[in-house]
Write an enzyme that holds these catalytic residues in place. Sequence first.
Site, PDB file in Angstrom:
ATOM      1  N   LYS A  69     -23.831  73.047  34.647  1.00 16.31           N
ATOM      2  CA  LYS A  69     -23.499  74.099  35.621  1.00 16.31           C
ATOM      3  C   LYS A  69     -24.696  75.010  35.859  1.00 16.31           C
ATOM      4  O   LYS A  69     -24.904  75.497  36.971  1.00 16.31           O
ATOM      5  CB  LYS A  69     -22.297  74.905  35.127  1.00 16.31           C
ATOM      6  CG  LYS A  69     -20.977  74.155  35.141  1.00 16.31           C
ATOM      7  CD  LYS A  69     -19.832  75.088  34.756  1.00 16.31           C
ATOM      8  CE  LYS A  69     -18.490  74.363  34.809  1.00 16.31           C
ATOM      9  NZ  LYS A  69     -18.376  73.348  33.759  1.00 16.31           N
ATOM     10  N   HIS A 117      -6.597  75.629  34.074  1.00 17.64           N
ATOM     11  CA  HIS A 117      -7.745  75.061  34.791  1.00 17.64           C
ATOM     12  C   HIS A 117      -7.612  73.548  34.988  1.00 17.64           C
ATOM     13  O   HIS A 117      -8.599  72.883  35.293  1.00 17.64           O
ATOM     14  CB  HIS A 117      -9.060  75.389  34.080  1.00 17.64           C
ATOM     15  CG  HIS A 117      -9.278  76.857  33.875  1.00 17.64           C
ATOM     16  ND1 HIS A 117      -9.558  77.720  34.911  1.00 17.64           N
ATOM     17  CD2 HIS A 117      -9.215  77.631  32.758  1.00 17.64           C
ATOM     18  CE1 HIS A 117      -9.678  78.950  34.436  1.00 17.64           C
ATOM     19  NE2 HIS A 117      -9.480  78.920  33.138  1.00 17.64           N
ATOM     20  N   ASN A 136     -18.707  66.928  40.904  1.00 12.89           N
ATOM     21  CA  ASN A 136     -18.270  65.854  40.028  1.00 12.89           C
ATOM     22  C   ASN A 136     -18.861  64.540  40.530  1.00 12.89           C
ATOM     23  O   ASN A 136     -18.594  64.125  41.661  1.00 12.89           O
ATOM     24  CB  ASN A 136     -16.746  65.770  39.995  1.00 12.89           C
ATOM     25  CG  ASN A 136     -16.147  66.975  39.286  1.00 12.89           C
ATOM     26  OD1 ASN A 136     -16.591  67.355  38.211  1.00 12.89           O
ATOM     27  ND2 ASN A 136     -15.146  67.586  39.890  1.00 12.89           N
ATOM     28  N   ARG A 155     -18.431  61.381  40.308  1.00 12.74           N
ATOM     29  CA  ARG A 155     -17.538  60.250  40.026  1.00 12.74           C
ATOM     30  C   ARG A 155     -16.388  60.268  41.020  1.00 12.74           C
ATOM     31  O   ARG A 155     -16.289  61.153  41.861  1.00 12.74           O
ATOM     32  CB  ARG A 155     -16.974  60.374  38.606  1.00 12.74           C
ATOM     33  CG  ARG A 155     -16.320  61.745  38.371  1.00 12.74           C
ATOM     34  CD  ARG A 155     -15.560  61.822  37.086  1.00 12.74           C
ATOM     35  NE  ARG A 155     -15.194  63.179  36.723  1.00 12.74           N
ATOM     36  CZ  ARG A 155     -14.202  63.878  37.257  1.00 12.74           C
ATOM     37  NH1 ARG A 155     -13.477  63.377  38.242  1.00 12.74           N
ATOM     38  NH2 ARG A 155     -13.939  65.102  36.835  1.00 12.74           N
TER      39      ARG A 155
END
Length: 662
Positions: A119, A238, A293, A295
């Site tokens: 991140k 989350h 992400n 993927r």
Amino acid sequence: MKTTIHKILIANRGEIACRIIRTAHAQGYYTVAVYSEADRDARHVELADEAVLLGPADAASSYLNQQRIIEAALATQADAIHPGYGFLSENADFARNCTQSGITFIGPRPEAIALMGSKRLSKIAMLEAGVPCIAGYQGDDQSDATLLQKATEIGFPLMVKASAGGGGKGMRLVWEENELDTQIRAARSEAQKAFGNDELILEQALIKPRHIEIQIFADAYGNTIYLGERDCSIQRRHQKVIEEAPSPFVDETLRQKMGEAAVNAAKACQYCGAGTVEFLVDTHKRFYFLEMNTRLQVEHPVTELVTGLDLVDWQLRIAAGEPLPLTQQEVTIKGHAIEARLYAEDPRQQFFPQTGHVWHWQPPREANDVRVDHAMQVHSAISAHYDPMLAKVIAWGDNRASAARKLTRAITDTQLLGVNTNKHFLARILMSTGFLNDAVTTHFIEQHANTSAILGSADPSFLCKAVAAALFICSSHISRAEHWQAAIVQQFPITLSCNEKRSALMITQQQNVFSVTDATCQQHIEFYMVTRNPNGCDVHVNGVRQRMCFWRNNDMLFIDDGQGHYQFNNVTHHQNVHHNTVQATDIRAVMDGAIVALLCNEGCLVESGQTVAIMEAMKMEHPLKAQCTGTVSLHVSQIGEQVKTKQVIATITPTREDEPRE
């Protein structure tokens, strides 16, 4: 450059492995499944052309064992590996090892995975690429003093986030400065334990935003496009629960702006393959980069239903060196699609993960507008080793209301007995005023679904209890009510246990008419058993005929009455002892898992409510607390020890006369 692929190894399990196998076979590829000892009889193993055992049930010894997976690919002469999502799907070292072994990794380059897996580094790259980002700190000085200083400059409330990983681990919302030091230490510790990396970033907290993500695809020839957005705002801890496409909040102007920003994000790291750029969007439709992400996403089916595309097929084409099948101008979005994730968890008990066995499984009938992605089979074991998501139910409609209505019906028609799930919770959300009016933010569940009307009741209705009693006294063979010819009146006492609460009932039967009384609670009900088969019955009560689904094995019965899933035990002939006398002071494992912390020593004194040990199961930590004040006697000896559901972890010998609390 074209790459020849004939056989694909799927380095995953469960519904995503089954879903990848489906498209691979449709496109003419052979497939190889891998499995752990716990998954020997799993559906994805049966569907694949070949299968290779990786190792024991724990993920580290099986689905995370890079060397064994690559060895399996080489042994079966698989040309490519599809990682699915989770496990090794965003592991840059694994992607690199595949390539070095001469195996095509169906995903982006290792460098892109590594960059977007941080991140901190990805945010720096996004800022350089001009992608809107939330104000915060992502510097390499990770000292507590610097983080405390930067947090003060950013202001409160703010988010403390682990730079690595996801799933909400290492994430803390801090409202006031006096909480900051404690929360930084907690987030750092959790991040180190979960990801082996304690780097943190700080971000200004957006309160009640939308969580909207853009599906992107890029090929090896410099072409990058976006396939619209998905609204994934409904979450708990989350973790996403319900996703939809397109977002009812996004207009054409915002869609184009976010899409172009997502394409810029992908180009900034020379991306190739399927990816998702996630954004937080405030009430003024200002959007900010959250993460990328690298993927396929769990929620990719909603994009497939509104675009008419097969995203796994696209992944295989790009991995084989083909260009993107469409240009941006050729992408169209039609109708609305909604996905609900069926989890092995109990919303009635703070969404506590569940383990057990599936004794009855009947998905809804699939049609053009309803799709079910699953790997469920009767007698499947739901273990604590893997994620609690069991299946995804997806529906398409001409508009949002139509899709919600179809999905509600599909979820209601889904029958799973043996393990508590969030099935009824999902259906109630989809029917709620808050959802239908699109009052959707990341705080939706806390604001609109944290009520008994949506969470459901942990205790069955008296009708449900009465029907359970009737099913216990009936023979288990298939019958219809008109075949029960005995005209005599029969009366039976029966004691049922549900949620450790006992009910002494008197049940009277005359042919297909049942009358049930609980003298203690002064409750009485009469109903007709219209039909009955091994997994369902229709009862007629108060002028209404209704259907219930059940599974019975001797003195154990699971039943879904349309309002909840309950387990009953016939304890009529059990010795009637006070249930607290043996177990009241025992601390038991909440499910199969591993002990990760022992916070008390043998013989020490603890207070009621004090945490004695912490166990880990289904990727979550569960504190095990003393039920009374007393002296500890440990029944486990070391951290890492594997324990079974309800296994005694410690016993507390009370030091006062009052009974241990429930």
